[in-house]
Design an enzyme around this catalytic site. Structure first.
Site, PDB file in Angstrom:
ATOM      1  N   MET A   1       0.567  11.587  -0.771  1.00 23.62           N
ATOM      2  CA  MET A   1      -0.050  12.780  -0.166  1.00 23.62           C
ATOM      3  C   MET A   1       0.572  14.033  -0.772  1.00 23.62           C
ATOM      4  O   MET A   1       1.790  14.077  -0.983  1.00 23.62           O
ATOM      5  CB  MET A   1       0.186  12.769   1.346  1.00 23.62           C
ATOM      6  CG  MET A   1      -0.306  11.492   2.020  1.00 23.62           C
ATOM      7  SD  MET A   1      -0.155  11.608   3.805  1.00 23.62           S
ATOM      8  CE  MET A   1      -0.658   9.943   4.295  1.00 23.62           C
TER       9      MET A   1
ATOM     10  N   GLY B   1      -6.325   2.622   8.330  1.00 25.89           N
ATOM     11  CA  GLY B   1      -6.155   3.568   9.421  1.00 25.89           C
ATOM     12  C   GLY B   1      -6.394   2.941  10.775  1.00 25.89           C
ATOM     13  O   GLY B   1      -7.486   2.452  11.061  1.00 25.89           O
ATOM     14  N   GLY B   2      -5.355   2.903  11.597  1.00 24.71           N
ATOM     15  CA  GLY B   2      -5.504   2.412  12.967  1.00 24.71           C
ATOM     16  C   GLY B   2      -5.763   0.919  13.074  1.00 24.71           C
ATOM     17  O   GLY B   2      -6.350   0.459  14.056  1.00 24.71           O
TER      18      GLY B   2
ATOM     19  N   HIS C   1       0.861  -1.188   0.000  1.00 19.45           N
ATOM     20  CA  HIS C   1       0.000   0.000   0.000  1.00 19.45           C
ATOM     21  C   HIS C   1       0.896   1.237   0.000  1.00 19.45           C
ATOM     22  O   HIS C   1       1.717   1.428   0.907  1.00 19.45           O
ATOM     23  CB  HIS C   1      -0.900  -0.030   1.238  1.00 19.45           C
ATOM     24  CG  HIS C   1      -1.917   1.059   1.294  1.00 19.45           C
ATOM     25  ND1 HIS C   1      -3.110   1.005   0.611  1.00 19.45           N
ATOM     26  CD2 HIS C   1      -1.927   2.242   1.966  1.00 19.45           C
ATOM     27  CE1 HIS C   1      -3.819   2.097   0.864  1.00 19.45           C
ATOM     28  NE2 HIS C   1      -3.123   2.869   1.680  1.00 19.45           N
TER      29      HIS C   1
ATOM     30  N   GLY D   1      -3.888  11.383   6.350  1.00 22.96           N
ATOM     31  CA  GLY D   1      -2.796  12.356   6.437  1.00 22.96           C
ATOM     32  C   GLY D   1      -1.582  11.818   7.176  1.00 22.96           C
ATOM     33  O   GLY D   1      -0.461  12.164   6.851  1.00 22.96           O
ATOM     34  N   PHE D   2      -1.846  10.966   8.158  1.00 21.61           N
ATOM     35  CA  PHE D   2      -0.735  10.505   8.989  1.00 21.61           C
ATOM     36  C   PHE D   2      -0.942   9.048   9.411  1.00 21.61           C
ATOM     37  O   PHE D   2      -2.091   8.592   9.548  1.00 21.61           O
ATOM     38  CB  PHE D   2      -0.624  11.378  10.250  1.00 21.61           C
ATOM     39  CG  PHE D   2      -0.407  12.820   9.925  1.00 21.61           C
ATOM     40  CD1 PHE D   2       0.863  13.300   9.628  1.00 21.61           C
ATOM     41  CD2 PHE D   2      -1.482  13.697   9.848  1.00 21.61           C
ATOM     42  CE1 PHE D   2       1.053  14.634   9.284  1.00 21.61           C
ATOM     43  CE2 PHE D   2      -1.307  15.034   9.509  1.00 21.61           C
ATOM     44  CZ  PHE D   2      -0.030  15.505   9.223  1.00 21.61           C
TER      45      PHE D   2
ATOM     46  N   GLY E   1      -0.063   0.182   8.729  1.00 23.00           N
ATOM     47  CA  GLY E   1       1.243   0.815   8.611  1.00 23.00           C
ATOM     48  C   GLY E   1       2.053   0.651   9.872  1.00 23.00           C
ATOM     49  O   GLY E   1       2.892  -0.247   9.996  1.00 23.00           O
ATOM     50  N   SER E   2       1.766   1.507  10.866  1.00 25.17           N
ATOM     51  CA  SER E   2       2.597   1.514  12.073  1.00 25.17           C
ATOM     52  C   SER E   2       2.532   0.173  12.819  1.00 25.17           C
ATOM     53  O   SER E   2       3.541  -0.266  13.378  1.00 25.17           O
ATOM     54  CB  SER E   2       2.165   2.659  12.996  1.00 25.17           C
ATOM     55  OG  SER E   2       0.775   2.627  13.224  1.00 25.17           O
TER      56      SER E   2
END
Ligand code: DX5
Ligand code: ZN
Length: 215
Positions: free
Chosen positions: A36, A175-176, A32, A141-142, A196-197
């Site tokens: 941005m 996201g999350g 992925h 965004g993040f 991601g994280s």
């Protein structure tokens, strides 16, 4: 088995190719790539040249998530760079139907992403044309933001819409995502988890990919 799309937004940008190789070895289904532009979202990330350079060293499926204004201007550059799927935000497209067909006419897959506040009804007349719908479970965004649980209801509603309309689009969530939120999303009907994280900041990213795939 759940499909997993690790977001390289949380990889080390000085060693992106190693990040892609790591998730490929771990059995990830796609990469992925979060693009941005500093306008649609308040962050700047990856351009077509970076994708082209990654493509030179990888045969993985490249899932390009465009978080940009006027995405139609970037469709061809990312296609030429080696994208296999391009996802645009409904909120960024005045002529959404036209953009979808511009992507499909290139012979690659097309997705549409919806921000948390955007209702799935905006897809009513195009959902049959799509390969993928991306439900954002954070405001984009993040990386490393808190999962918004409204996304779970939205996935259930979208699953019903796909069944009613006979659309074969896959549902992706972004996201999350961790093993708990991922599990909730899978139970609601998601096909592809973006993370991601949770993957790249874990002690053993390869094992984390496998854990998410097992949900
Ligand atoms: C959010 C991006 C996501 C993000 C996911 O703007 O589209 O792909 O990188 O990161 P995590 O999994 O850390 O929320
Ligand atoms: Zn994304």
């Amino acid at each position: 088995m759940t499909l997993v799309a690790p977001s390289i937004l949380s990889a080390d940008f000085a060693h992106l190719a190693e990040g892609v190789a790591m998730i490929e070895n771990a059995g990830a289904d796609m990469v992925h790539i979060d693009v941005m532009d500093g306008h649609f979202v308040p962050n700047l990330t990856i351009g077509p040249q970076v994708v082209a350079d990654l493509r030179a060293g990888s045969s993985m499926f490249f899932d390009v998530h465009l978080m940009v204004e006027r995405p139609e201007q970037l469709v061809r550059p990312f296609y030429q760079a080696g994208a296999n799927l391009i996802t645009v935000h409904a909120e960024a497209c005045t002529h959404l139907h036209r953009v979808i067909h511009e992507i499909k006419d290139l012979g690659i897959q097309c997705g549409v992403a919806l921000n948390p506040a955007t209702p799935i009804e905006v897809l009513k007349y195009v959902v049959k044309d799509l390969d993928l719908v991306l439900i954002m479970s954070v405001n984009p965004g993040f990386a490393a933001q808190q999962f918004l649980s409204l996304a779970v209801d939205k996935i259930r509603d979208l699953r019903q819409m796909l069944e009613k309309t006979g659309s074969s689009a896959k549902i992706q969530i972004d996201g999350g995502i961790n093993e708990h939120t991922g599990q909730e999303a899978v139970e609601a009907g998601v096909d592809i988890l973006v993370a991601g994280s949770y993957i790249f900041k874990s002690a053993d990213p390869g094992e984390t990919v496998k854990l998410l795939k097992s949900l």
